[in-house]
Write a protein that holds these residues in place. Structure first.
Motif, PDB file in Angstrom:
ATOM      1  N   GLU A 198      47.350  39.303  24.294  1.00 51.74           N
ATOM      2  CA  GLU A 198      48.575  39.926  23.802  1.00 51.74           C
ATOM      3  C   GLU A 198      49.663  39.933  24.881  1.00 51.74           C
ATOM      4  N   LEU A 199      49.306  40.297  26.092  1.00 52.71           N
ATOM      5  CA  LEU A 199      50.279  40.340  27.189  1.00 52.71           C
ATOM      6  C   LEU A 199      50.748  38.948  27.584  1.00 52.71           C
ATOM      7  N   THR A 200      49.865  37.970  27.500  1.00 54.92           N
ATOM      8  CA  THR A 200      50.235  36.584  27.813  1.00 54.92           C
ATOM      9  C   THR A 200      51.218  36.052  26.770  1.00 54.92           C
ATOM     10  N   GLU A 201      50.937  36.329  25.496  1.00 58.39           N
ATOM     11  CA  GLU A 201      51.844  35.899  24.429  1.00 58.39           C
ATOM     12  C   GLU A 201      53.218  36.545  24.552  1.00 58.39           C
ATOM     13  N   ALA A 202      53.280  37.739  25.123  1.00 56.38           N
ATOM     14  CA  ALA A 202      54.556  38.443  25.316  1.00 56.38           C
ATOM     15  C   ALA A 202      55.245  38.028  26.619  1.00 56.38           C
ATOM     16  N   ASP A 203      54.666  37.067  27.338  1.00 62.05           N
ATOM     17  CA  ASP A 203      55.205  36.580  28.620  1.00 62.05           C
ATOM     18  C   ASP A 203      55.290  37.671  29.678  1.00 62.05           C
ATOM     19  N   LEU A 204      54.373  38.627  29.614  1.00 65.01           N
ATOM     20  CA  LEU A 204      54.310  39.682  30.626  1.00 65.01           C
ATOM     21  C   LEU A 204      53.182  39.421  31.624  1.00 65.01           C
ATOM     22  N   LEU A 205      52.240  38.586  31.237  1.00 70.31           N
ATOM     23  CA  LEU A 205      51.076  38.252  32.051  1.00 70.31           C
ATOM     24  C   LEU A 205      50.940  36.733  32.007  1.00 70.31           C
ATOM     25  N   GLU A 206      50.484  36.138  33.109  1.00 74.19           N
ATOM     26  CA  GLU A 206      50.339  34.693  33.128  1.00 74.19           C
ATOM     27  C   GLU A 206      48.971  34.298  33.679  1.00 74.19           C
ATOM     28  N   LEU A 207      48.493  33.156  33.222  1.00 72.20           N
ATOM     29  CA  LEU A 207      47.284  32.583  33.778  1.00 72.20           C
ATOM     30  C   LEU A 207      47.633  32.105  35.179  1.00 72.20           C
ATOM     31  N   SER A 208      46.964  32.656  36.168  1.00 69.57           N
ATOM     32  CA  SER A 208      47.276  32.348  37.558  1.00 69.57           C
ATOM     33  C   SER A 208      46.439  31.191  38.088  1.00 69.57           C
ATOM     34  N   GLY A 209      45.276  30.979  37.503  1.00 68.67           N
ATOM     35  CA  GLY A 209      44.407  29.904  37.948  1.00 68.67           C
ATOM     36  C   GLY A 209      42.974  30.202  37.566  1.00 68.67           C
ATOM     37  N   ARG A 210      42.071  29.516  38.257  1.00 67.11           N
ATOM     38  CA  ARG A 210      40.642  29.723  38.028  1.00 67.11           C
ATOM     39  C   ARG A 210      39.984  29.953  39.383  1.00 67.11           C
ATOM     40  N   GLU A 211      39.110  30.944  39.418  1.00 64.67           N
ATOM     41  CA  GLU A 211      38.379  31.256  40.643  1.00 64.67           C
ATOM     42  C   GLU A 211      36.902  31.344  40.312  1.00 64.67           C
ATOM     43  N   PHE A 212      36.074  31.263  41.337  1.00 67.91           N
ATOM     44  CA  PHE A 212      34.636  31.400  41.132  1.00 67.91           C
ATOM     45  C   PHE A 212      34.259  32.877  41.077  1.00 67.91           C
ATOM     46  N   SER A 213      33.454  33.217  40.081  1.00 71.98           N
ATOM     47  CA  SER A 213      32.960  34.585  39.960  1.00 71.98           C
ATOM     48  C   SER A 213      31.796  34.778  40.916  1.00 71.98           C
ATOM     49  N   ASP A 214      31.299  36.006  40.996  1.00 69.56           N
ATOM     50  CA  ASP A 214      30.144  36.285  41.848  1.00 69.56           C
ATOM     51  C   ASP A 214      28.917  35.498  41.399  1.00 69.56           C
ATOM     52  N   GLU A 215      28.873  35.131  40.116  1.00 70.43           N
ATOM     53  CA  GLU A 215      27.752  34.372  39.577  1.00 70.43           C
ATOM     54  C   GLU A 215      27.942  32.865  39.760  1.00 70.43           C
ATOM     55  N   GLY A 216      29.043  32.444  40.357  1.00 68.58           N
ATOM     56  CA  GLY A 216      29.299  31.033  40.612  1.00 68.58           C
ATOM     57  C   GLY A 216      29.978  30.297  39.474  1.00 68.58           C
ATOM     58  N   ARG A 217      30.456  31.019  38.462  1.00 72.30           N
ATOM     59  CA  ARG A 217      31.171  30.389  37.349  1.00 72.30           C
ATOM     60  C   ARG A 217      32.666  30.437  37.614  1.00 72.30           C
ATOM     61  N   ARG A 218      33.357  29.395  37.126  1.00 67.17           N
ATOM     62  CA  ARG A 218      34.824  29.409  37.220  1.00 67.17           C
ATOM     63  C   ARG A 218      35.365  30.300  36.115  1.00 67.17           C
ATOM     64  N   THR A 219      36.159  31.272  36.502  1.00 71.46           N
ATOM     65  CA  THR A 219      36.745  32.184  35.521  1.00 71.46           C
ATOM     66  C   THR A 219      38.264  32.162  35.649  1.00 71.46           C
TER      67      THR A 219
END
Length: 112
Positions: free
Chosen positions: A48-69
């Motif tokens: 909802e916040l992304t669609e309202a242009d208030l929040l943006e996808l900043s990138g992808r990082e590795f989680s503690d479990e080793g997955r890209r999130t």
């Protein structure tokens, strides 16, 4: 998006807290844990916040479990609401691109 629609988005439970918490990039899981929000709700509010242009996808990082999130960061520095006699005005100050770029470089260096 009009002023009234923006106020509706901001009025939804957890949205203001998510915007406050995303000065630095965070994943949906991090927001869920930090703000004690159910994970499904965290994802819905992020969308909802992304669609309202208030929040943006900043990138992808590795989680503690080793997955890209996916990590998200607010796309605004400030928001001001003005109530006029016949109108509501919402003024948004976007984050400067230079600041966003500096944060990206710092985050990338930190993760190496």
């Amino acid at each position: 998006m009009g002023s009234v629609e923006l106020l509706r988005v901001l009025g939804n439970k957890y949205n203001a807290e998510i915007l406050s918490a995303t000065n630095e990039p965070k994943s949906a899981q991090e927001l869920s844990d930090e703000l004690d929000i159910p994970i499904a709700t965290s994802y819905r509010r992020i969308e909802e916040l992304t669609e309202a242009d208030l929040l943006e996808l900043s990138g992808r990082e590795f989680s503690d479990e080793g997955r890209r999130t996916k990590v998200y960061r607010r796309d605004i520095d400030s928001l001001q609401v003005t109530f006029e006699t016949d109108d509501i005005d919402v003024t948004i100050e976007d984050r400067p691109e230079a600041e966003n770029s500096l944060v990206d470089v710092w985050r990338d260096l930190k993760n190496e």
